[in-house]
Write a protein that holds these residues in place. Structure first.
Motif, PDB file in Angstrom:
ATOM      1  N   ALA A  97     -52.471  12.259  69.306  1.00 32.79           N
ATOM      2  CA  ALA A  97     -52.512  12.649  67.895  1.00 32.79           C
ATOM      3  C   ALA A  97     -53.958  12.700  67.436  1.00 32.79           C
ATOM      4  CB  ALA A  97     -51.738  11.640  67.044  1.00 32.79           C
ATOM      5  N   TYR A  98     -54.304  13.712  66.666  1.00 38.48           N
ATOM      6  CA  TYR A  98     -55.655  13.865  66.117  1.00 38.48           C
ATOM      7  C   TYR A  98     -56.723  13.883  67.220  1.00 38.48           C
ATOM      8  CZ  TYR A  98     -52.782  12.772  62.130  1.00 38.48           C
ATOM      9  OH  TYR A  98     -51.762  12.779  61.218  1.00 38.48           O
ATOM     10  N   GLY A  99     -56.329  14.351  68.397  1.00 39.05           N
ATOM     11  CA  GLY A  99     -57.281  14.564  69.473  1.00 39.05           C
ATOM     12  C   GLY A  99     -57.716  16.015  69.429  1.00 39.05           C
ATOM     13  N   LEU A 102     -47.284  18.178  61.620  1.00 37.87           N
ATOM     14  CA  LEU A 102     -47.865  19.154  62.551  1.00 37.87           C
ATOM     15  C   LEU A 102     -49.345  18.962  62.808  1.00 37.87           C
ATOM     16  CD1 LEU A 102     -46.041  22.259  61.085  1.00 37.87           C
ATOM     17  CD2 LEU A 102     -45.892  21.547  63.464  1.00 37.87           C
ATOM     18  N   LYS A 103     -50.083  18.449  61.818  1.00 40.03           N
ATOM     19  CA  LYS A 103     -51.529  18.388  61.995  1.00 40.03           C
ATOM     20  C   LYS A 103     -51.949  17.379  63.065  1.00 40.03           C
ATOM     21  CE  LYS A 103     -52.908  15.036  58.364  1.00 40.03           C
ATOM     22  NZ  LYS A 103     -51.649  14.523  57.812  1.00 40.03           N
ATOM     23  N   ALA A 104     -51.069  16.453  63.421  1.00 35.48           N
ATOM     24  CA  ALA A 104     -51.419  15.464  64.440  1.00 35.48           C
ATOM     25  C   ALA A 104     -51.682  16.141  65.791  1.00 35.48           C
ATOM     26  CB  ALA A 104     -50.311  14.423  64.576  1.00 35.48           C
ATOM     27  N   GLY A 151     -45.772   9.932  55.826  1.00 33.46           N
ATOM     28  CA  GLY A 151     -45.955   9.445  57.194  1.00 33.46           C
ATOM     29  C   GLY A 151     -46.819   8.199  57.165  1.00 33.46           C
ATOM     30  N   GLY A 152     -47.721   8.117  58.141  1.00 31.29           N
ATOM     31  CA  GLY A 152     -48.666   7.010  58.125  1.00 31.29           C
ATOM     32  C   GLY A 152     -48.213   5.770  58.856  1.00 31.29           C
ATOM     33  N   LEU A 153     -47.053   5.833  59.514  1.00 32.43           N
ATOM     34  CA  LEU A 153     -46.565   4.660  60.251  1.00 32.43           C
ATOM     35  C   LEU A 153     -47.544   4.355  61.369  1.00 32.43           C
ATOM     36  CD1 LEU A 153     -42.968   6.050  60.345  1.00 32.43           C
ATOM     37  CD2 LEU A 153     -43.720   4.078  58.996  1.00 32.43           C
ATOM     38  N   ILE A 200     -38.926  10.861  56.380  1.00 34.72           N
ATOM     39  CA  ILE A 200     -40.247  10.330  56.753  1.00 34.72           C
ATOM     40  C   ILE A 200     -40.984  11.388  57.578  1.00 34.72           C
ATOM     41  CG2 ILE A 200     -39.685   7.868  56.626  1.00 34.72           C
ATOM     42  CD1 ILE A 200     -39.348   7.900  59.681  1.00 34.72           C
ATOM     43  N   GLU A 201     -42.310  11.246  57.630  1.00 30.13           N
ATOM     44  CA  GLU A 201     -43.143  12.281  58.255  1.00 30.13           C
ATOM     45  C   GLU A 201     -44.153  11.703  59.234  1.00 30.13           C
ATOM     46  OE1 GLU A 201     -43.444  15.086  54.280  1.00 30.13           O
ATOM     47  OE2 GLU A 201     -45.061  13.691  54.705  1.00 30.13           O
ATOM     48  N   PRO A 202     -43.698  11.102  60.312  1.00 36.98           N
ATOM     49  CA  PRO A 202     -44.657  10.503  61.242  1.00 36.98           C
ATOM     50  C   PRO A 202     -45.389  11.558  62.084  1.00 36.98           C
ATOM     51  CG  PRO A 202     -42.414  10.190  62.026  1.00 36.98           C
ATOM     52  CD  PRO A 202     -42.309  10.927  60.732  1.00 36.98           C
ATOM     53  N   GLY A 203     -46.663  11.356  62.286  1.00 37.22           N
ATOM     54  CA  GLY A 203     -47.451  12.169  63.207  1.00 37.22           C
ATOM     55  C   GLY A 203     -47.918  11.265  64.345  1.00 37.22           C
ATOM     56  N   SER A 204     -48.821  10.324  63.993  1.00 37.55           N
ATOM     57  CA  SER A 204     -49.369   9.394  64.992  1.00 37.55           C
ATOM     58  C   SER A 204     -48.292   8.652  65.764  1.00 37.55           C
ATOM     59  CB  SER A 204     -50.238   8.340  64.307  1.00 37.55           C
ATOM     60  OG  SER A 204     -51.212   8.948  63.538  1.00 37.55           O
ATOM     61  N   TRP A 205     -47.299   8.177  65.042  1.00 40.15           N
ATOM     62  CA  TRP A 205     -46.316   7.299  65.688  1.00 40.15           C
ATOM     63  C   TRP A 205     -45.605   8.013  66.838  1.00 40.15           C
ATOM     64  CZ3 TRP A 205     -41.175   6.251  66.785  1.00 40.15           C
ATOM     65  CH2 TRP A 205     -40.893   4.903  67.093  1.00 40.15           C
ATOM     66  N   GLY A 236     -51.136   7.119  53.022  1.00 41.21           N
ATOM     67  CA  GLY A 236     -52.278   7.082  53.942  1.00 41.21           C
ATOM     68  C   GLY A 236     -51.800   6.917  55.367  1.00 41.21           C
ATOM     69  N   SER A 237     -52.756   6.903  56.295  1.00 38.13           N
ATOM     70  CA  SER A 237     -52.403   6.804  57.714  1.00 38.13           C
ATOM     71  C   SER A 237     -52.689   5.422  58.275  1.00 38.13           C
ATOM     72  CB  SER A 237     -53.188   7.839  58.516  1.00 38.13           C
ATOM     73  OG  SER A 237     -52.556   9.079  58.440  1.00 38.13           O
ATOM     74  N   GLY A 238     -51.667   4.819  58.846  1.00 37.26           N
ATOM     75  CA  GLY A 238     -51.840   3.553  59.541  1.00 37.26           C
ATOM     76  C   GLY A 238     -52.111   2.372  58.627  1.00 37.26           C
ATOM     77  N   PHE A 250     -40.215  19.474  60.471  1.00 34.59           N
ATOM     78  CA  PHE A 250     -41.682  19.513  60.503  1.00 34.59           C
ATOM     79  C   PHE A 250     -42.299  19.427  59.117  1.00 34.59           C
ATOM     80  CE2 PHE A 250     -40.040  21.380  64.299  1.00 34.59           C
ATOM     81  CZ  PHE A 250     -40.853  20.852  65.286  1.00 34.59           C
ATOM     82  N   GLU A 251     -43.524  18.906  59.108  1.00 35.55           N
ATOM     83  CA  GLU A 251     -44.320  18.825  57.887  1.00 35.55           C
ATOM     84  C   GLU A 251     -45.637  19.539  58.159  1.00 35.55           C
ATOM     85  OE1 GLU A 251     -47.415  17.313  55.288  1.00 35.55           O
ATOM     86  OE2 GLU A 251     -47.290  16.711  57.382  1.00 35.55           O
ATOM     87  N   ALA A 252     -45.974  20.536  57.317  1.00 37.32           N
ATOM     88  CA  ALA A 252     -47.181  21.330  57.535  1.00 37.32           C
ATOM     89  C   ALA A 252     -48.208  21.018  56.463  1.00 37.32           C
ATOM     90  CB  ALA A 252     -46.841  22.815  57.504  1.00 37.32           C
TER      91      ALA A 252
END
Ligand SMILES: *Cc1c(COP(=O)(O)O)cnc(C)c1O
Length: 438
Positions: free
Chosen positions: A388-390, A59-61, A233-235, A274-279, A200-202, A78-80
């Protein structure tokens, strides 16, 4: 033949369309691509897993209600990252039992009073420290299946600040505290149903996979009741043309092989999470800005735009590189890093009083001009990779700038407003004027 007026190979939104949206809703502006969000969700839904899978959107993305609804309707969970994020998702209409809460927060009595009914409704809590374990067993008597976030010991991210697994990152229960955690679990007669790690992310996909083994080993040795393996997450998503995205399909397949081997060895069938945000979101969003001024210091040429760190903090935060597109005031694409050769270097700035308010910084925070084409004042500079993260992370009220409106371009091309632009009243409404005390 129709000329290609798209900005990149993955989105069907044309430069002309973005210009129209910009005119209608005013820049700076966030614009999202519904078709791409849905496509990403579909790709994840299509991953096959013989013992079951859960895809949790982080969700934070991007926590905008309208975006959450699209992802919810696509069937994801969802992941909070905070209790308020859970409540915000609930406000957007997300069922509480689809949410896993993984947070650094600890709660006072009031917090637990909020949590208790949510747990009853099926909120899943991922405990991340010994204190969280203690607080939980003191406050909760019901035998809810529990989840534990463990510290991976070694992590990987696009930068140190996005690595959540090394010794300098305090996320999760460190393995040195595992004996104490196990003791507490036994004493309080808790059932651990899920083991979770997020490195981690990415980061490096090889390390991501290595941690599947780490987690499986821990599950085998210490958690006989665990049925869910959550890999975090972090993909990595590729924002720039030269970047390479994580091959989610392949990573998932590799993880499944390990889960299958685990089954052969132990007879235990684990559900994969899995918990993707960015992807899911990164390339589905744009930051639309207008070029307000063009200046030079002799050494550098500058495009001064009406949105910068207040729209996209990531370059200043960790030197993240986003594609920068130029669109003429008449809607014609002037420059895309995916298709056009540039011929002139520019530093692209917002209009905050901060020389770091630049979209063209490197990981050291230094200016790194970008090769673009020569625009005019009044043309659009569009920041890509900003779904994401904007808006969820930007320094939106710095210099008393107003948080921008956010707009969705639907699959059928219609646009809908998902969030109104702030006004002056929003900036001031919680302030108390000193005069009131006199
Ligand atoms: C941030 C975060 C994610 C999502 O990370 P992405 O890099 O956006 O995929 C997933 N899980 C946890 C626990 C996180 O903190």
């Amino acid at each position: 033949m129709e000329t290609n007026n798209n900005l990149n190979p993955f989105s069907k939104i044309t430069a002309d369309k973005l210009k129209c949206v910009g005119e209608q809703y005013q820049t700076p502006l966030y614009v999202y691509d519904e078709a791409l969000i849905k496509q990403r969700c579909k790709e994840l839904n299509n991953l096959s897993a013989p013992y079951g899978k859960v895809i949790r959107y982080a969700l934070k993305a991007n926590t905008l209600a309208g975006i959450l609804r699209i992802i919810d309707q696509a069937g994801l969970s969802f992941e909070a990252s905070s209790l308020l994020e859970v409540l915000r998702a609930q406000h957007a209409g997300i069922a509480i039992n689809k949410i896993l809460l993984t947070s650094q927060e600890t709660y006072d009595r009031e917090g637990w009073q909020v949590l208790k009914p949510l747990l009853k409704q099926g909120l899943q809590l991922n405990l991340c420290s010994l204190k969280q374990l203690d607080d939980y067993s003191q406050n909760i008597q019901e035998p809810y299946p529990l989840s534990l976030r463990l510290h991976p010991g070694q992590g990987s991210g696009e930068s140190a600040s996005r690595n959540t697994g090394d010794a300098y990152a305090c996320f999760g229960i460190h393995q040195r505290d595992l004996p104490a955690a196990l003791q507490k679990i036994e004493t309080a007669k808790l059932t651990v149903a899920r083991i979770h790690m997020h490195i981690g992310s990415g980061g490096n996909p090889k390390l991501w996979l290595k941690h599947v083994d780490t987690q499986l080993k821990l599950i085998q040795e210490h958690f006989p009741a665990a049925t869910i393996l959550n890999l975090g997450g972090g993909l990595k998503e590729a924002r720039m043309p030269e970047e390479k995205a994580a091959d989610v399909h392949e990573l998932f397949q590799e993880a499944l092989k390990k889960v299958e081997a685990f089954y052969q060895k132990t007879g235990r069938q684990l559900i994969l999470e899995i918990e993707p945000g960015s992807w899911i979101m990164a390339n589905s969003g744009y930051g639309l800005t207008k070029i307000m001024d063009i200046k030079s210091t002799g050494a550098y040429d500058f495009l001064v735009c009406d949105g910068g760190m207040d729209l996209n903090l990531r370059p200043l935060l960790y030197g993240a590189r986003h594609p920068l597109y130029l669109v003429r005031a008449n809607g014609e694409r002037l420059f895309s890093p995916f298709w056009d050769a540039g011929d002139r270097d520019y530093v692209v700035n917002g209009c905050c009083c901060e020389s770091g308010d630049s979209q063209t910084l490197n990981a050291l925070g230094e200016i790194e001009p970008r090769r673009l084409k020569q625009p005019e004042v009044g043309d659009y500079c569009i920041i890509g990779g900003l779904g994401a993260y904007g808006s969820s992370m930007a320094a939106s009220n710095y210099n008393s700038h107003l948080a921008p409106a956010e707009v969705l371009v639907k699959e059928n091309g219609e646009t809908v407003l998902l969030k109104r632009r702030q006004n002056l009243n929003h900036l001031c409404q919680n302030e108390i004027l000193y005069d009131e005390f006199l």
